[in-house]
Design a protein around this motif. Structure first.
Motif, mmCIF file in Angstrom:
data_model
loop_
_atom_site.group_PDB
_atom_site.id
_atom_site.type_symbol
_atom_site.label_atom_id
_atom_site.label_comp_id
_atom_site.label_asym_id
_atom_site.label_seq_id
_atom_site.Cartn_x
_atom_site.Cartn_y
_atom_site.Cartn_z
ATOM 1 N N VAL A 1 33.412 38.974 41.874
ATOM 2 C CA VAL A 1 33.861 38.778 43.248
ATOM 3 C C VAL A 1 32.897 37.822 43.929
ATOM 4 N N VAL A 2 33.402 36.695 44.375
ATOM 5 C CA VAL A 2 32.579 35.681 45.038
ATOM 6 C C VAL A 2 32.972 35.612 46.508
ATOM 7 N N THR A 3 32.000 35.726 47.372
ATOM 8 C CA THR A 3 32.245 35.496 48.796
ATOM 9 C C THR A 3 31.498 34.233 49.215
ATOM 10 N N TYR A 4 32.151 33.462 50.076
ATOM 11 C CA TYR A 4 31.534 32.225 50.573
ATOM 12 C C TYR A 4 31.953 32.082 52.024
ATOM 13 N N ASN A 5 30.953 32.182 52.936
ATOM 14 C CA ASN A 5 31.260 32.312 54.351
ATOM 15 C C ASN A 5 32.227 33.489 54.522
ATOM 16 N N LYS A 6 33.400 33.284 55.081
ATOM 17 C CA LYS A 6 34.335 34.395 55.286
ATOM 18 C C LYS A 6 35.422 34.456 54.210
ATOM 19 N N HIS A 7 35.255 33.697 53.151
ATOM 20 C CA HIS A 7 36.252 33.630 52.093
ATOM 21 C C HIS A 7 35.830 34.487 50.899
ATOM 22 N N LYS A 8 36.817 34.980 50.163
ATOM 23 C CA LYS A 8 36.560 35.799 48.983
ATOM 24 C C LYS A 8 37.424 35.295 47.827
ATOM 25 N N TYR A 9 36.819 35.227 46.654
ATOM 26 C CA TYR A 9 37.505 34.755 45.462
ATOM 27 C C TYR A 9 37.253 35.760 44.329
ATOM 28 N N ILE A 10 38.339 36.201 43.710
ATOM 29 C CA ILE A 10 38.220 37.182 42.630
ATOM 30 C C ILE A 10 38.617 36.529 41.321
ATOM 31 N N SER A 11 37.661 36.474 40.416
ATOM 32 C CA SER A 11 37.931 35.880 39.100
ATOM 33 C C SER A 11 37.652 36.924 38.027
ATOM 34 N N GLU A 12 38.353 36.768 36.925
ATOM 35 C CA GLU A 12 38.202 37.702 35.810
ATOM 36 C C GLU A 12 37.982 36.923 34.533
ATOM 37 N N LEU A 13 36.990 37.341 33.757
ATOM 38 C CA LEU A 13 36.727 36.729 32.473
ATOM 39 C C LEU A 13 37.191 37.682 31.378
ATOM 40 N N LYS A 14 37.878 37.123 30.371
ATOM 41 C CA LYS A 14 38.291 37.993 29.273
ATOM 42 C C LYS A 14 38.414 37.177 27.997
ATOM 43 N N ILE A 15 38.355 37.904 26.915
ATOM 44 C CA ILE A 15 38.502 37.292 25.597
ATOM 45 C C ILE A 15 39.954 37.445 25.148
ATOM 46 N N TRP A 16 40.498 36.386 24.591
ATOM 47 C CA TRP A 16 41.884 36.410 24.139
ATOM 48 C C TRP A 16 42.018 37.305 22.913
ATOM 49 N N HIS A 17 42.917 38.299 23.018
ATOM 50 C CA HIS A 17 43.208 39.194 21.906
ATOM 51 C C HIS A 17 44.710 39.277 21.648
ATOM 52 N N GLY A 18 45.437 38.260 22.048
ATOM 53 C CA GLY A 18 46.877 38.257 21.815
ATOM 54 C C GLY A 18 47.660 38.402 23.102
ATOM 55 N N GLU A 19 48.957 38.136 22.996
ATOM 56 C CA GLU A 19 49.827 38.072 24.167
ATOM 57 C C GLU A 19 49.955 39.406 24.891
ATOM 58 N N GLU A 20 50.057 40.508 24.124
ATOM 59 C CA GLU A 20 50.232 41.819 24.774
ATOM 60 C C GLU A 20 49.015 42.203 25.597
ATOM 61 N N TYR A 21 47.832 42.011 25.043
ATOM 62 C CA TYR A 21 46.608 42.307 25.795
ATOM 63 C C TYR A 21 46.480 41.393 27.007
ATOM 64 N N HIS A 22 46.942 40.159 26.827
ATOM 65 C CA HIS A 22 46.901 39.196 27.921
ATOM 66 C C HIS A 22 47.759 39.678 29.098
ATOM 67 N N LYS A 23 48.957 40.173 28.797
ATOM 68 C CA LYS A 23 49.838 40.694 29.849
ATOM 69 C C LYS A 23 49.208 41.908 30.551
ATOM 70 N N ASP A 24 48.595 42.772 29.737
ATOM 71 C CA ASP A 24 47.922 43.935 30.322
ATOM 72 C C ASP A 24 46.792 43.496 31.251
ATOM 73 N N GLY A 25 46.054 42.461 30.831
ATOM 74 C CA GLY A 25 44.949 41.962 31.645
ATOM 75 C C GLY A 25 45.420 41.397 32.972
ATOM 76 N N ILE A 26 46.544 40.670 32.945
ATOM 77 C CA ILE A 26 47.107 40.128 34.189
ATOM 78 C C ILE A 26 47.536 41.254 35.114
ATOM 79 N N LYS A 27 48.142 42.290 34.538
ATOM 80 C CA LYS A 27 48.548 43.451 35.339
ATOM 81 C C LYS A 27 47.330 44.119 35.984
ATOM 82 N N GLN A 28 46.266 44.247 35.230
ATOM 83 C CA GLN A 28 45.048 44.865 35.761
ATOM 84 C C GLN A 28 44.442 44.008 36.867
ATOM 85 N N LEU A 29 44.475 42.687 36.703
ATOM 86 C CA LEU A 29 43.968 41.806 37.744
ATOM 87 C C LEU A 29 44.797 41.939 39.016
#
Length: 516
Positions: A446-474
């Protein structure tokens, strides 16, 4: 005298704003009443000396409290049994002289001609036999002597007296309390001068000290209520206490330090946003606690790798109290047990360690400064073009690290990303990470800059199904923060991978994704 928040030395109620530790004192008093011997072993700046001070005042009416410390006594006192015995009795008489002059004179009289530990034992017997109250011995900073064989022999002597007194064959201290970082119970004792050290602890008579010395939100609130009354300041003490606990997990020094920063910088506006700012100020300060953390981290490569697994990779390490690295982590105050897993003790420690490791990686990274120059990413509304930041990070990884092997990137990829962001937001922004482990090994930043907030997620690719789960979690995580846009950095270790980016829309959320 006006009260203040204190972060140096023991807290004194008439001078300092203090958390009420009445419940903790009752637990300690119960141990003393039972005649227990115990060790208060906790990390540095954890409130040990303050606890000893408070328990001395609380129990002084029914016990003769002899409270002393090995701080600053020097090594010469351990020259031989004669020097130690007379020196120890001198410490006791000096302490008693402030409040029990006659008792001090009695000790001085009995100590004449003491040559060895057996004679010291006889002095203790005679002194306690003549006392009209049970005698309690408190020794602070025992770490100063814990590696000294003579001190271990002294503990062995006290153990022997304790055993004999239980059989009505001697007089000894009603209770003995030792305070320090290390657990004296685990020290080794030589049985004979030329014998190898064995696990024959001279202090195996001690009971476990299970008193929780961290401050819970209700205890923190007692200090804030006292502060608001004294300073005539309004605040929501419940919410502020919860927020301080959120960051500190009740670590005594950090609770006082955050409060001190708030008083100094935001005296008339104790609100949740300013607590966040106070944390940022604290993380940019140097203090003895942080210096000790980093020293212990940098001086032991194996331990550092262990901590990196928790902080950077979010690995779930099972808590095994006998494990050497886990014991070391607890000793230094790095980790605690939660749900039978090893966790960094508090968010401030986690962030400080992560900042330190990030700074090291930034120095090691080739040409990183030519990719993350802050002015490239500023927007007209005093925010950041985070998509542009990620695209530049992608270019940096492609041009500088494309020839690195998979193991290197998997281990260092997260740290490289954090090192890339740090100079962009340094001084204005604030990056705080929330680790949430799944099969994708996610790391939310979670990055805040002045009054702005940016949420980024890092993940390792483990296939399409895990990728979809990761997007849902984000998306779920964005909902928690009431935000509609998030960012994904995906590390793909497939040989035919493509450095690409895309923008997708899921559950009314906009997700910008880069692949590296």
């Amino acid at each position: 005298m006006k009260k203040r928040f204190n972060t140096t030395g023991p807290c004194i109620s008439k001078k300092h704003y203090m958390v009420s530790i009445e419940n903790k004192l009752k637990e300690v008093e119960t141990l003393i009443d039972q005649g227990d011997y115990f060790v208060i072993n906790r990390p540095r700046q954890y409130g040990k000396t303050t606890l000893l001070s408070q328990i001395t005042k609380k129990c002084n009416d029914k016990y003769l409290i002899i409270r002393t410390s090995f701080e600053g006594i020097g090594d010469s006192i351990f020259e031989n049994e004669k020097v130690f015995s007379s020196g120890f009795l001198k410490l006791i008489s000096d302490m008693l002289n402030f409040t029990y002059t006659e008792k001090a004179k009695e000790i001085e009289k009995l100590s004449y001609g003491v040559e060895n530990l057996q004679m010291l034992s006889n002095v203790i017997t005679e002194f306690i036999r003549n006392s009209d109250k049970p005698v309690v011995l408190l020794i602070d900073e025992v770490d100063k002597a814990s590696n000294n064989q003579l001190f271990l022999s002294f503990l062995g002597m006290l153990r022997n007296k304790y055993i004999l007194a239980n059989d009505d064959m001697d007089y000894t201290f009603h209770s003995v309390i030792l305070a320090g970082v290390h657990d004296i119970k685990n020290l080794k004792l030589k049985l004979r001068p030329n014998e190898e050290k064995k696990y024959n602890s001279p202090w195996n008579i001690a009971v476990n000290f299970d008193v929780d010395m961290t401050f819970n939100p209700l205890e923190i609130e007692t200090m804030l209520k006292d502060y608001t009354k004294e300073e005539n300041i309004k605040m929501d003490t419940v919410d502020i206490s919860e927020k301080i606990y959120f960051y500190t997990s009740g670590y005594p020094f950090l609770v006082s330090k955050l409060s001190q920063i708030m008083d100094r910088n935001f005296k008339n506006s104790w609100d949740l946003n300013n607590i966040d700012k106070a944390v940022k100020i604290l993380l940019n300060e140097r203090n003895t606690l942080f210096d000790s953390l980093i020293k212990n981290l940098d001086n032991n490569k194996e331990f550092r790798n262990f901590i990196e697994k928790i902080v950077l990779s979010g690995e779930e390490i099972v808590y095994v109290p006998s494990d050497r690295l886990i014991s070391l982590g607890e000793l230094y105050g790095f980790i605690k047990q939660k749900n039978n897993r090893c966790k960094i003790h508090n968010r401030i420690f986690e962030q400080y360690i992560y900042n330190h490791l990030t700074a090291i990686k930034a120095r090691e990274s080739e040409n990183i400064s030519s990719y993350n120059f802050r002015e490239k990413f500023l927007t007209s509304d005093n925010g950041l073009d985070f998509e542009k930041i990620l695209l530049n990070y992608q270019r940096f990884m492609k041009e500088q690290y494309s020839n690195k092997d998979e193991k290197f990137i998997e281990h260092h990829g997260r740290l490289l990303f954090l090192a890339f962001i740090k100079p962009i937001i340094n001084g204005i922004g604030f990056d705080f990470k929330e680790v949430q482990v799944s099969q994708e090994k996610r790391l939310d930043v979670v990055v805040t800059y002045n009054k702005h907030k940016y949420i980024s997620e890092l993940k390792i690719w483990h296939g399409e199904e895990y990728h979809k789960d990761g997007i849902k979690q984000l998306c779920d995580y964005l909902n928690i923060h009431s935000m509609n846009k998030g960012y994904l950095v995906i590390y793909n270790f497939n040989k035919n991978k493509e450095y690409k980016y895309e923008k997708i829309y899921v559950e009314n959320k906009e997700i910008f994704i880069i692949y590296v």
